[in-house]
Design a protein around this motif. Structure first.
Motif, PDB file in Angstrom:
ATOM      1  N   ASP A 368      71.560  35.020 -76.381  1.00 21.00           N
ATOM      2  CA  ASP A 368      71.984  36.012 -75.386  1.00 21.00           C
ATOM      3  C   ASP A 368      73.227  35.525 -74.641  1.00 21.00           C
ATOM      4  O   ASP A 368      74.131  36.320 -74.330  1.00 21.00           O
ATOM      5  CB  ASP A 368      70.847  36.284 -74.392  1.00 21.00           C
ATOM      6  CG  ASP A 368      69.684  37.029 -75.039  1.00 21.00           C
ATOM      7  OD1 ASP A 368      69.868  37.587 -76.141  1.00 21.00           O
ATOM      8  OD2 ASP A 368      68.596  37.049 -74.430  1.00 21.00           O
ATOM      9  N   TYR A 369      73.278  34.224 -74.362  1.00 19.96           N
ATOM     10  CA  TYR A 369      74.437  33.658 -73.672  1.00 19.96           C
ATOM     11  C   TYR A 369      75.700  33.861 -74.508  1.00 19.96           C
ATOM     12  O   TYR A 369      76.764  34.219 -73.980  1.00 19.96           O
ATOM     13  CB  TYR A 369      74.206  32.171 -73.403  1.00 19.96           C
ATOM     14  CG  TYR A 369      75.413  31.454 -72.821  1.00 19.96           C
ATOM     15  CD1 TYR A 369      75.693  31.508 -71.452  1.00 19.96           C
ATOM     16  CD2 TYR A 369      76.278  30.737 -73.640  1.00 19.96           C
ATOM     17  CE1 TYR A 369      76.808  30.859 -70.930  1.00 19.96           C
ATOM     18  CE2 TYR A 369      77.389  30.084 -73.128  1.00 19.96           C
ATOM     19  CZ  TYR A 369      77.647  30.156 -71.762  1.00 19.96           C
ATOM     20  OH  TYR A 369      78.749  29.515 -71.248  1.00 19.96           O
ATOM     21  N   TYR A 370      75.602  33.627 -75.815  1.00 23.01           N
ATOM     22  CA  TYR A 370      76.763  33.784 -76.693  1.00 23.01           C
ATOM     23  C   TYR A 370      76.974  35.234 -77.143  1.00 23.01           C
ATOM     24  O   TYR A 370      77.942  35.517 -77.842  1.00 23.01           O
ATOM     25  CB  TYR A 370      76.616  32.894 -77.929  1.00 23.01           C
ATOM     26  CG  TYR A 370      76.788  31.417 -77.665  1.00 23.01           C
ATOM     27  CD1 TYR A 370      77.981  30.915 -77.139  1.00 23.01           C
ATOM     28  CD2 TYR A 370      75.766  30.520 -77.943  1.00 23.01           C
ATOM     29  CE1 TYR A 370      78.153  29.560 -76.910  1.00 23.01           C
ATOM     30  CE2 TYR A 370      75.919  29.153 -77.721  1.00 23.01           C
ATOM     31  CZ  TYR A 370      77.116  28.684 -77.204  1.00 23.01           C
ATOM     32  OH  TYR A 370      77.270  27.330 -76.975  1.00 23.01           O
ATOM     33  N   LYS A 371      76.023  36.122 -76.755  1.00 21.69           N
ATOM     34  CA  LYS A 371      76.100  37.541 -77.122  1.00 21.69           C
ATOM     35  C   LYS A 371      76.126  37.732 -78.641  1.00 21.69           C
ATOM     36  O   LYS A 371      76.946  38.469 -79.194  1.00 21.69           O
ATOM     37  CB  LYS A 371      77.313  38.209 -76.462  1.00 21.69           C
ATOM     38  CG  LYS A 371      77.247  38.232 -74.933  1.00 21.69           C
ATOM     39  CD  LYS A 371      78.465  38.918 -74.327  1.00 21.69           C
ATOM     40  CE  LYS A 371      78.319  39.089 -72.824  1.00 21.69           C
ATOM     41  NZ  LYS A 371      78.119  37.823 -72.088  1.00 21.69           N
ATOM     42  N   ILE A 372      75.209  37.037 -79.304  1.00 22.99           N
ATOM     43  CA  ILE A 372      75.080  37.148 -80.759  1.00 22.99           C
ATOM     44  C   ILE A 372      73.599  37.345 -81.106  1.00 22.99           C
ATOM     45  O   ILE A 372      72.722  36.976 -80.326  1.00 22.99           O
ATOM     46  CB  ILE A 372      75.615  35.884 -81.473  1.00 22.99           C
ATOM     47  CG1 ILE A 372      74.942  34.617 -80.916  1.00 22.99           C
ATOM     48  CG2 ILE A 372      77.130  35.799 -81.350  1.00 22.99           C
ATOM     49  CD1 ILE A 372      75.348  33.329 -81.604  1.00 22.99           C
ATOM     50  N   PRO A 373      73.303  37.928 -82.285  1.00 20.95           N
ATOM     51  CA  PRO A 373      71.898  38.135 -82.653  1.00 20.95           C
ATOM     52  C   PRO A 373      71.204  36.864 -83.117  1.00 20.95           C
ATOM     53  O   PRO A 373      69.982  36.781 -83.135  1.00 20.95           O
ATOM     54  CB  PRO A 373      71.990  39.146 -83.804  1.00 20.95           C
ATOM     55  CG  PRO A 373      73.329  38.899 -84.414  1.00 20.95           C
ATOM     56  CD  PRO A 373      74.231  38.523 -83.268  1.00 20.95           C
ATOM     57  N   GLY A 374      71.992  35.889 -83.516  1.00 26.98           N
ATOM     58  CA  GLY A 374      71.442  34.638 -84.027  1.00 26.98           C
ATOM     59  C   GLY A 374      72.532  33.875 -84.746  1.00 26.98           C
ATOM     60  O   GLY A 374      73.715  34.241 -84.687  1.00 26.98           O
ATOM     61  N   THR A 375      72.141  32.797 -85.408  1.00 26.83           N
ATOM     62  CA  THR A 375      73.106  32.001 -86.174  1.00 26.83           C
ATOM     63  C   THR A 375      72.484  31.583 -87.501  1.00 26.83           C
ATOM     64  O   THR A 375      71.280  31.709 -87.712  1.00 26.83           O
ATOM     65  CB  THR A 375      73.521  30.709 -85.426  1.00 26.83           C
ATOM     66  OG1 THR A 375      72.373  29.856 -85.294  1.00 26.83           O
ATOM     67  CG2 THR A 375      74.121  31.009 -84.069  1.00 26.83           C
TER      68      THR A 375
END
Length: 404
Positions: A368-375
């Motif tokens: 959420d901090y990086y505003k991504i769904p995952g890595t």
């Protein structure tokens, strides 16, 4: 002399194929692989010693008890606990954390404060949220920065006379960041707070001395460190373990039972109700022996070489971004390809025999901090090779070509 090809011979699974390709196992942060020395110990237990422990006068029970308690002593020695009864066998890190959280339910009151970090696994967030709901305590969070490091100046500001507990992971499972736990522990103790360190991700890479750290609780799982699943440990200072009430009631954890009153057994049995994972505990000790025979300095040096090599090679791919660029980190790389969902990348890599983890890695606040769904997370161990990293890099390039 460390020879990775000799080490790889200890791991039967590394010789298998997946989807017709040689297995490249880069999901070590989730579960490490198991050497034949540990597998042999499991087979030996069920072939020769299978009996309940501590309670039997017969030979099998006594032999199994000796092996189990020898394993506890091995773990005590490895982590340098002062007493063997400060080592509590659990089913794993999550069980250990919940044991402590449950115990503090009777020690906290409304308005007390608990501090966790933004880098935590869900297992080191949810139990404390539940504890706050039960007690009225307040949960506070140490923020992180873009490099995936904790904002320690903000931690200093969060501490107060109301702080009773601080919980931080030693190493982030999602990013590989090594947190400054010595500083965190010392500052917490200045305000009288207890500290629990989640060592699940550090134990395969770092040999931890709990007395040197002066940590109150330290937890980990055997399956992160070449041991079996379903077993782990809670280290707790004797004084704290005596303060906490039992987590579960049943056999083994009692001294005397009547219908009027029950008294509890001494440490460590107070927290070990029921029949434990006897074989798992014994195998945990064998895994500790195996890792120490290789040497943690040797492991760290080699894994850092893998991390540096993989980082440099992956960054040559246009559109690839690495999340978690802390100066001090273990052999974990979380990355994404621009415009491509990590699940799709992971699926293609699997077709090529490459095992990586995709998603939020039970660390959703980080994503959420990086505003991504995952890595996509590739995590390396001492039995991995640079040629396997080349296979990963080529696989990522292929995924990019297919999905762009």
């Amino acid at each position: 002399m460390f020879k990775v090809e000799d080490i790889r011979k200890d791991f039967p699974i590394l010789s298998r194929k997946v989807n017709g390709k040689p297995l490249v196992y880069f999901d070590n942060a989730a579960t490490s692989q198991t050497p034949k020395q540990v597998i042999d110990a499991i087979v030996d237990y069920y072939s020769n010693y299978n009996a309940n422990i501590h309670r039997g006068v017969h030979t099998l029970s006594q032999e199994a008890t000796d092996l189990y308690e020898q394993a506890r002593h091995k773990i005590q020695t490895h982590f340098n606990a002062k007493f063997s009864h400060e080592i509590i066998f659990t089913s794993g890190t999550t069980h250990s954390i919940n044991l402590v959280a449950n115990g503090f339910s009777s020690l906290l009151k409304k308005g007390d404060e608990i501090i966790v970090s933004a880098l935590e696994h869900h297992s080191n967030i949810v139990p404390w949220q539940m504890l706050c709901e039960r007690t009225g305590a307040i949960l506070k969070v140490i923020p992180m920065n873009q490099q995936g490091e904790l904002e320690i100046a903000d931690y200093d500001k969060l501490l107060s006379k109301n702080t009773k507990l601080v919980f931080v992971n030693h190493v982030s499972n999602a990013l590989g960041t090594i947190n400054p736990i010595q500083y965190i522990i010392e500052k917490a103790h200045h305000v009288g707070a207890a500290v629990l360190i989640d060592g699940a991700q550090s134990c395969p890479h770092i040999k931890t001395d709990v007395q040197a750290l002066d940590v109150d609780f330290y937890v980990t799982s055997a399956h992160k460190i070449c041991g079996p699943t379903g077993v782990g440990m809670l280290y707790g200072k004797e004084e704290w373990l005596k303060k906490l009430p039992p987590y579960q009631g049943g056999g083994e954890m009692i001294a005397e039972v009547t219908f009027e009153k029950t008294t509890y057994a001494d440490l460590p049995h107070k927290f070990e109700a029921g029949t434990p994972n006897i074989c798992g505990g014994i195998a945990f000790g064998v895994a500790i022996d195996y890792m120490n025979a290789i040497g943690f300095e040797t492991i760290a040096t080699y894994e850092n070489e893998l991390l540096e090599y993989a980082t440099n090679e992956l960054l040559k791919i246009d559109g690839l971004k690495i999340y978690g660029t802390a100066k001090n980190k273990t052999s974990v790389i979380s990355f994404n390809l621009a415009g491509i969902h990590p699940y799709d990348v992971g699926s293609i890599l699997d077709k090529l025999g490459i095992a990586v983890r995709t998603g939020h890695h039970c660390a959703q606040p980080i994503m959420d901090y990086y505003k991504i769904p995952g890595t996509v997370r590739a995590s390396f161990s001492f039995y991995n090779t640079k040629s396997e990293i080349d296979t990963l890099v080529n696989g990522v390039k292929k995924a990019k070509m297919m999905l762009s």
